[in-house]
Design a protein around this motif. Structure first.
Motif, short mmCIF file in Angstrom:
data_model
loop_
_atom_site.label_atom_id
_atom_site.label_comp_id
_atom_site.label_asym_id
_atom_site.label_seq_id
_atom_site.Cartn_x
_atom_site.Cartn_y
_atom_site.Cartn_z
N SER A 1 0.84 -1.19 0.00
CA SER A 1 0.00 0.00 0.00
C SER A 1 0.88 1.24 0.00
CB SER A 1 -0.91 0.01 1.23
OG SER A 1 -0.14 0.13 2.42
N LEU A 2 0.32 2.35 -0.48
CA LEU A 2 1.09 3.59 -0.51
C LEU A 2 1.47 4.06 0.88
CD1 LEU A 2 -0.60 5.74 -3.32
CD2 LEU A 2 1.42 4.29 -3.46
N TRP A 3 0.60 3.80 1.85
CA TRP A 3 0.90 4.24 3.21
C TRP A 3 2.09 3.48 3.79
CZ3 TRP A 3 0.93 8.00 6.28
CH2 TRP A 3 1.10 7.83 7.65
N SER A 4 2.17 2.18 3.49
CA SER A 4 3.30 1.41 3.99
C SER A 4 4.60 1.86 3.33
CB SER A 4 3.07 -0.09 3.73
OG SER A 4 3.00 -0.36 2.33
N VAL A 5 4.54 2.24 2.05
CA VAL A 5 5.73 2.75 1.37
C VAL A 5 6.16 4.08 2.00
CG1 VAL A 5 6.65 3.59 -0.83
CG2 VAL A 5 5.16 1.58 -0.78
N PHE A 6 5.18 4.95 2.30
CA PHE A 6 5.51 6.24 2.92
C PHE A 6 6.11 6.04 4.31
CE2 PHE A 6 4.37 9.87 5.59
CZ PHE A 6 4.93 10.91 4.86
N GLN A 7 5.53 5.14 5.09
CA GLN A 7 6.07 4.89 6.43
C GLN A 7 7.50 4.37 6.37
OE1 GLN A 7 2.95 2.33 8.16
NE2 GLN A 7 2.82 3.83 9.83
N GLU A 8 7.76 3.54 5.38
CA GLU A 8 9.08 2.93 5.26
C GLU A 8 10.17 3.97 4.98
OE1 GLU A 8 11.28 -0.42 2.40
OE2 GLU A 8 9.09 -0.19 2.40
N HIS A 9 9.81 5.07 4.29
CA HIS A 9 10.80 6.08 3.90
C HIS A 9 10.53 7.42 4.56
CE1 HIS A 9 12.36 3.44 0.69
NE2 HIS A 9 11.10 3.12 0.47
N ALA A 10 9.74 7.44 5.63
CA ALA A 10 9.43 8.71 6.30
C ALA A 10 10.67 9.32 6.94
CB ALA A 10 8.33 8.50 7.34
N GLY A 11 11.54 8.49 7.48
CA GLY A 11 12.75 9.02 8.10
C GLY A 11 13.65 9.74 7.11
N GLU A 12 13.77 9.20 5.90
CA GLU A 12 14.59 9.85 4.88
C GLU A 12 13.98 11.17 4.46
OE1 GLU A 12 16.38 8.85 0.40
OE2 GLU A 12 15.08 7.40 1.44
N LEU A 13 12.64 11.24 4.41
CA LEU A 13 11.99 12.50 4.07
C LEU A 13 12.25 13.55 5.14
CD1 LEU A 13 10.08 14.13 2.25
CD2 LEU A 13 8.16 13.16 3.52
N GLY A 14 12.26 13.13 6.41
CA GLY A 14 12.56 14.07 7.49
C GLY A 14 13.95 14.65 7.37
N ALA A 15 14.92 13.86 6.90
CA ALA A 15 16.29 14.36 6.73
C ALA A 15 16.38 15.37 5.60
CB ALA A 15 17.23 13.19 6.48
N LEU A 16 15.46 15.31 4.63
CA LEU A 16 15.47 16.24 3.50
C LEU A 16 14.45 17.36 3.66
CD1 LEU A 16 15.67 13.65 0.57
CD2 LEU A 16 17.54 15.01 1.51
N ARG A 17 14.03 17.61 4.89
CA ARG A 17 12.98 18.60 5.12
C ARG A 17 13.43 20.01 4.73
NH1 ARG A 17 8.26 18.61 7.51
NH2 ARG A 17 8.54 16.42 8.04
N GLN A 18 14.71 20.31 4.92
CA GLN A 18 15.17 21.66 4.61
C GLN A 18 15.15 21.95 3.11
OE1 GLN A 18 18.94 22.66 6.28
NE2 GLN A 18 18.97 24.74 5.43
#
Length: 529
Positions: free
Chosen positions: A455-472
């Motif tokens: 599911s798309l939500w599971s894919v997002f959860q799996e890579h949420a940490g990487e998105l947080g590192a690129l927040r800036q």
């Protein structure tokens, strides 16, 4: 759009309405007569007319890059194109004698009302002129009266004053005929006092208002609605201040709620957004060019990635522009005339008319889901009216593209997402473009067949940490998203889209800026180095 014009014109004639007319030939004389002595009235019957005419104008911003004010080039192009379409004489007469249509009182169907004041003034001038000429002739020809110089002076004065009024009106029409609106604006911009000229914008605005009033007059005369479609291209090749000027000109032209203008803005957002952010037009919008575009554009259409068929058509179009390759086209035409077309027959593809007829019930069902208060989808609609219009404008296009792709690929309609799912996907792309683009990019980078069952939500959860590192670096993109909690509820509970379903919906997703996903892919690739 031209097919829609022809379809509506034929349908209007079948309803028994009067045939439209044009200001050319005999119609030009009728238009001039109505311009001089009649005032147009917008009746209920005119408002119910469905037939319309699009006036297409192409504006290449790169051609006017050398101008001090690029927006002045946009306005002059608009004025010149409308003048060429209807003719210089009707527009010149309208400048002097024309009037903006007024709305009818009650349910009157009378579209033309005599200008009593104009007629009385004209008859008065003609009577005074005739009296002056008669007095002058008597003073010159009748024996015994020739010696009275006072009578000659009175006759010549009366004839001159009345005749000069008519001559001044004719000279005003001649001046507007010879000096177009384009020349007037160019003369103002070329002035040495242009930078500090007071009231310059008010003069340009006055020319545009006269143009809008003239189009409203011609709507009543031609018995159909008129829309001026301006296609703006090559804007991403200009300097930032020129880009902001064109957006300001568009806002000025669209400031009137009844302005008959439609702007088709063909640009690359990844180039336009930094240009807007470098200028002063972003004050009050947190220097976010994406937010500015979202407020300025009412129907977003991001071109999806090219498929195999589109790429072949693009190559064929490019070949046709090469003179050294034209022999292949000529050889192909000769082969077709001889009936020996190589490569086999091309399978028939359903046309857009068939797709449009099939899409109508799908569109109605999608709108019903949006409007149904008991449906959970309505809870995710934005509060901003502009965003709601974007969603409503995008859903029909998305459904038509889905059905068209179904016809071209030969798949059944059972494999197409339901109208409710398509509407939910459009809402998802509009409310959370940043998080959805990140999820789709992570899914594309993985590229494993087993990931299509997630599911798309599971894919997002799996890579949420990487998105947080690129927040800036992605801060401006993520600021477009609505509340993160609603995003979780949308994908995890109410609309659990899977990766396979997203793969089918993505080629028809036109309200998601693909440049955002490309930027995220570049950042992820740089992070792995």
């Amino acid at each position: 759009m031209r097919e829609e014009m022809a379809r509506r014109e034929a349908a209007e004639l079948l309803r028994g309405h009067r045939k439209p007319r044009s200001p050319h030939g005999w119609g030009l004389l009728v238009a001039l007569w109505l311009l001089a002595f009649y005032e147009p009235v917008v009746t209920e019957g005119h408002l119910r007319r469905k037939n319309l005419e699009f006036i297409f104008i192409r504006f290449s911003a790169w051609e006017f890059e050398g101008c001090d004010k690029l927006w002045a080039g946009l306005v002059t192009t608009l004025c010149q194109s409308v003048r060429q379409h209807f003719g210089a004489l009707p527009l010149s007469v309208f400048h002097v004698l024309g009037a903006r249509p007024r709305f009818a009182s009650g349910f009157s169907q009378r579209e033309w009302v005599l200008k009593k004041g104009t007629c009385l003034r004209l008859w008065g001038l003609l009577l005074v002129l005739a009296a002056g000429v008669a007095i002058l002739l008597v003073a010159l020809l009748v024996p015994g009266v020739k010696e009275h110089h006072a009578l000659k002076v009175v006759g010549s004065a009366v004839a001159s004053l009345s005749g000069s009024s008519l001559v001044l009106g004719a000279l005003s029409i001649l001046k507007n005929f010879l000096v177009s609106e384009k020349k007037k604006i160019e003369r103002l911009t070329n002035s040495d006092r242009f930078a500090g000229q007071l009231g310059f914008m008010s003069k340009v605005r006055g020319e545009v208002e006269v143009l809008v009033d003239f189009l409203a007059f011609m709507e009543v005369f031609e018995r159909r609605r008129l829309r001026v479609v301006l296609e703006i291209t090559s804007l991403d090749l200009c300097y930032p201040e020129k880009v902001a000027g064109v957006f300001n000109a568009m806002a000025t032209l669209l400031s009137d709620a009844n302005a008959p203008f439609i702007f088709v803005l063909a640009v690359d957002p990844s180039v336009i957004v930094p240009c807007l952010e470098q200028t002063g037009c972003m004050k009050g919008l947190a220097d976010n060019g994406y937010l500015y575009l979202n407020r300025a554009v009412t129907l977003p259409f991001s071109i999806p990635e090219m498929g195999a068929r589109s790429r072949l058509r693009s190559v064929e179009a490019a070949i046709q522009t090469r003179e050294d390759l034209m022999y292949r086209i000529i050889a192909g035409n000769v082969a077709k005339t001889r009936g020996g077309c190589c490569g086999g027959a091309v399978p028939a593809v359903p046309g857009w008319k068939e797709v449009d007829a099939e899409a109508v019930p799908w569109i109605h069902e999608a709108f019903r889901c949006l409007h149904d208060g008991s449906d959970v989808l309505s809870r995710y609609l934005p509060e901003n009216g502009a965003n709601v219009r974007r969603i409503v404008n995008t859903i029909p296009i998305t459904l038509r593209l889905l059905l068209h792709r179904c016809g071209t690929t030969g798949t059944g309609t059972g494999e197409i997402p339901s109208p409710r799912a398509a509407a939910a996907w459009v809402v998802l792309a509009d409310r959370w473009p940043g998080r959805l683009s990140w999820t789709l990019q992570c899914l594309e980078d993985a590229g494993q067949p087993g990931d299509f069952g997630k599911s798309l939500w599971s894919v997002f959860q799996e890579h949420a940490g990487e998105l947080g590192a690129l927040r800036q670096p992605l801060g401006k993109v993520l600021s477009l998203d609505a509340q993160p909690g609603l995003f979780q509820a949308f994908l995890a509970r109410d609309f659990p889209f899977g990766a396979a379903e997203a793969r089918r919906l993505l080629p028809a997703t036109v309200n998601l800026d693909h440049s955002i996903r490309h930027q995220m892919g570049l950042l992820r690739a740089l992070g792995r180095i």
